[in-house]
Design a protein around this motif. Structure first.
Motif: not given
Length: 835
Positions: A759-772
């Protein structure tokens, strides 16, 4: 039926608590906005709704204005009679301490949600009892005098003052009545047949059975020795019969006020005990020397003691924080909790180990607060602590997963390179020598092609066990990727280097590998690079060992080659050729952009449900992609397109990465404009391109020039870049967001510490690492970790993309509810889009 008013904005939390209370037989009115609660509390035309029997409020963690309004309303005198239960995420929530003096308040942690019902019942019962006692309370007075006229006159006056009066003729009569009922005050004549008033006062005091009862002597004499005798016997004061009735009334009024203060103090103490009893965290108090003065039931439960008497009066640091998690004793000078007690210092979120009554270590998180900021006062400290053993286990598991290869259980490349950098620094200080072995299997591709990927995976596991068997005590082994391994040989003699390397080559060559009745030869080529005081660059070291390994393969495989400095110089010249090649590619437009489709999860799973064969993936040509990811390729001499992995590391090395990022952004914006795609595109950026102001100004210029399509740009930053450059990136990201583009985190999940900072950065999305996602179909740990990341994103209202979906099994094991977008070669390979 008990009426409960529940205020909680979260539908999930409100629904769960509402259902729990209704099942217990309470009538619940739910409110989803704090403003609605304030409307109920604030008078309308002079009237308010009748107060509930109990008010339950979910604390507004991030809404400071709602916090302040709640504090104001709940502390109003007319609402203080309403019992309140606050549900909070932690005991240290902002501004929550402003309600600490409020009577009939209980703080309940959401993490102890399942235990809340019994505590709410206890709160309702105690509140009902307190309200009933308060509404019916009338202080009781015992008037003792051998004169009937005195009893009549003064008894009537006491009744007029609202007291419940009982009369007694002498000390014996008074003592008999004291055995039969409770009295709040006793007004006793001094001169009586038998025992005088002072003797009765002393008898009452000596019995110890009447704590809190106020005693006063009523006499007609002013003799100093009589007054002293009465005061010494425990009388609060002496009142004289020949004084005016107004003065008598004033003195009795003062005693009534003292009784009222005592009642209020008792209620506050009961409220405090109720809070300490009901709260879901351990709380104990110590004096300035660290001696325990109190502990609440949760604290006893965590420390596995049955009663407070087992701890009170003893030193906390000698009882349960005397040793570290391995049982090694901590001396008083380095026992930080003990020093905090002595210095009246505060510690916040301090993680340590407490030892239970059965001598089991428990990981805890403590907050220590001195009872007074005046260090000379010596009032002691209060310690709030919670059991974080389960969290530590999860953190340890996550850290292990993030630092190890899931298939072979060896270190992964990222963590190995970090330890390798530490080794380089150690060698420079200690002037010892270590070495790096770069191992590449010789026949892995043949085994994969003939027997399949399962055979290849089994071989990699076998090889990892063989490598591990040759490690010395402090050596490290890692799987770098594919069939490449690395070994760090710590502190070796130069003369023993080749011999040690040969031991790894021999163990590989002696390995017999069979799969489904097929025998396969196994061997490995090994490149060796010494780590000396002259070695400072980890990239150079890895490149040396890699090139030595390649030379071993060229020499006929199953060989060892030790890298020589002159060979590396030649290799460096080859690498510098890449610099000119990349510059030429930029000037002559030799780069190409491909676009990999990204699909809405709802579309994919709807299509999956409609499939006729659950074991074979059927195409999705009829589904339109929701977004695209832009992938850069370099045209080789023979026309083949090289992936970014072949040249981006050299681009960073030669400070060309910003030029390439700008080229990609400009080309993507131009393509969006010409193709009229109207679909968001994800562009990978290096953080180095965003921390240079000259580059940022060029990016801003491009976004302004292409303002019509700038809103379609999603800049992807690697998770480790955000961690390393967060402070420098934050203002730049805000500037670019203002111009229309958005940001998301790529390779999310590799570092646990970023979870709490979304929440500290203006992030609208995440891409979960492929290793998971690679092993999610069979690895429950990966599945649990993926679920945790999805929950974090969902709570933070951030979109989640799952990438690297290569198989139908992986797709089926992705959690449907929280994933927004899905990407992978199973769904669509990168393609060119005509402009």
């Amino acid at each position: 039926m008990t009426q409960i008013l529940l205020v909680e904005p979260s539908p999930t939390l409100r629904f769960g608590l509402n259902r729990l209370l209704q099942q217990a037989g309470y009538h619940v009115e739910s409110i989803d906005k704090y403003a609605s609660l304030f409307d109920k509390l604030v008078p309308k035309n002079g009237h308010t709704d009748s107060p509930p029997d109990l008010l339950i409020v979910g604390w507004p963690t991030r809404d400071r204005s709602a916090q302040c309004r709640l504090i104001t309303e709940l502390n109003r005198e007319k609402f203080k009679q309403v019992p309140v239960v606050i549900f909070a995420r932690t005991i240290d929530e902002t501004n929550l301490n402003a309600l600490s003096d409020r009577p009939r308040l209980m703080i309940q942690l959401w993490s102890d949600f399942q235990k809340s019902l019994s505590r709410i019942k206890q709160m309702v019962e105690l509140s009902e009892q307190a309200l009933e006692a308060r509404s019916n309370h009338q202080f009781k007075a015992l008037l003792v005098d051998d004169s009937k006229s005195v009893r009549t006159i003064y008894g009537r006056k006491l009744k007029q003052m609202g007291l419940d009066v009982t009369l007694a003729e002498d000390a014996d009569d008074a003592w008999e009545k004291l055995q039969q009922q409770h009295f709040d005050m006793a007004i006793i004549d001094y001169f009586m047949p038998g025992d005088n008033g002072a003797m009765l006062c002393q008898r009452i005091a000596d019995s110890g059975r009447f704590p809190g009862m106020i005693r006063a002597i009523l006499t007609g004499t002013y003799k100093e020795e009589i007054i002293s005798e009465c005061i010494n016997a425990g009388a609060r004061e002496c009142m004289f019969k020949n004084e005016s009735m107004t003065l008598f009334q004033a003195r009795v009024t003062a005693m009534i006020k003292q009784l009222q203060s005592n009642v209020k103090l008792d209620q506050q103490n009961r409220d405090l005990v109720n809070i300490l009893t009901s709260i879901g965290e351990g709380i104990y108090g110590v004096d300035q020397n660290g001696v325990l003065t109190f502990i609440n039931p949760t604290g006893l439960e965590i420390l596995r003691y049955s009663a407070p008497r087992e701890l009170l009066g003893k030193k906390a640091h000698e009882l349960f924080h005397h040793s570290d998690e391995y049982g090694r004793s901590i001396n008083d000078e380095t026992n930080y909790l003990y020093q905090a007690y002595l210095l009246q210092d505060s510690l916040r979120d301090w993680e340590t180990v407490f030892w239970t009554a059965d001598q089991t270590p428990v990981h805890v998180e403590c907050t220590i607060q001195p009872l007074s900021h005046n260090q000379s006062s010596g009032n002691g400290s209060v310690v709030v602590f919670k059991n974080i053993s389960e969290r530590k286990l999860i953190e340890d598991e996550i850290n292990w997963q993030l630092n190890h290869d899931h298939l072979t259980q060896l270190l992964n490349r990222t963590y190995f390179e970090r330890l390798l950098q530490q080794e380089i620094q150690t060698v420079q200080v200690t002037q010892t020598q270590s070495a790096l072995l770069y191992i590449d299997l010789d026949n892995f591709k043949q085994i994969n092609d003939q027997a399949g990927h399962s055979a290849g995976d089994q071989l990699l596991v076998t090889i990892s066990e063989k490598i591990r068997s040759r490690l010395r005590h402090r050596d490290l082994a890692a799987r770098l990727g594919g069939d490449e391994f690395a070994v760090l040989l710590h502190d070796i003699k130069p003369s023993a280097l080749e011999s040690l390397a040969n031991s790894f080559r021999d163990v590989l060559a002696q390995t017999h590998f069979s799969y489904q009745d097929q025998e396969f030869p196994v061997s490995g080529s090994i490149g060796v690079s010494a780590i000396t005081q002259q070695c400072q660059d980890i990239k150079q070291l890895m490149a040396q060992a890699d090139r030595a390994c390649a030379k071993a393969k060229q020499a006929g495989k199953n060989q060892i080659v030790v890298c020589q400095d002159h060979e590396f110089i030649a290799a460096e010249n080859t690498a510098k050729g890449w610099k000119n090649r990349l510059k030429q590619a930029l000037s002559e437009h030799k780069f190409t952009l491909l676009y990999q489709p990204i699909y809405s999860s709802s579309d994919i799973y709807k299509h999956l449900e409609q499939q006729t064969d659950n074991h074979v993936w059927q195409g999705i040509d009829e589904i339109s992609p929701t977004e695209y990811e832009v992938l850069i390729r370099l045209e080789d001499h023979d026309g083949e397109l090289l992936s970014a992995n072949a040249f981006l590391s050299d681009a960073e090395r030669f400070d060309l990465i910003a030029d390439i990022d700008l080229w990609v952004l400009k080309q993507a914006l131009s393509n969006l404009t010409k193709a009229q795609l109207a679909k968001p595109v994800n562009i990978n950026f290096s953080a180095h391109s965003l921390i240079d102001d000259t580059n940022v100004k060029q990016i801003e210029s491009l976004l302004t020039e292409y303002s019509d399509v700038a809103r379609l740009i999603r800049i992807e930053l690697k998770e480790h870049h955000i961690l390393h450059y967060r402070e420098a990136l934050a203002p730049v990201m805000e500037r670019l967001v203002d111009l229309g583009c958005q940001f998301q985190i790529d390779d999310f999940g590799r570092n646990f510490s970023l979870f709490s900072r979304l929440r500290e950065l203006p992030i609208m999305g995440i891409k979960i690492d492929g290793l998971f996602t690679a092993n999610i179909a069979w690895d429950p740990v990966d599945k649990k970790l993926l679920h945790s990341m999805i929950e974090v994103a969902r709570t933070s209202q951030i979109k989640t993309t799952v990438k690297s979906i290569e198989s139908l099994d992986s797709l089926k094991h992705i959690e449907h509810g929280g994933v927004d977008l899905i990407q992978g070669y199973l769904l669509g390979k990168p393609i060119e889009i005509e402009s």
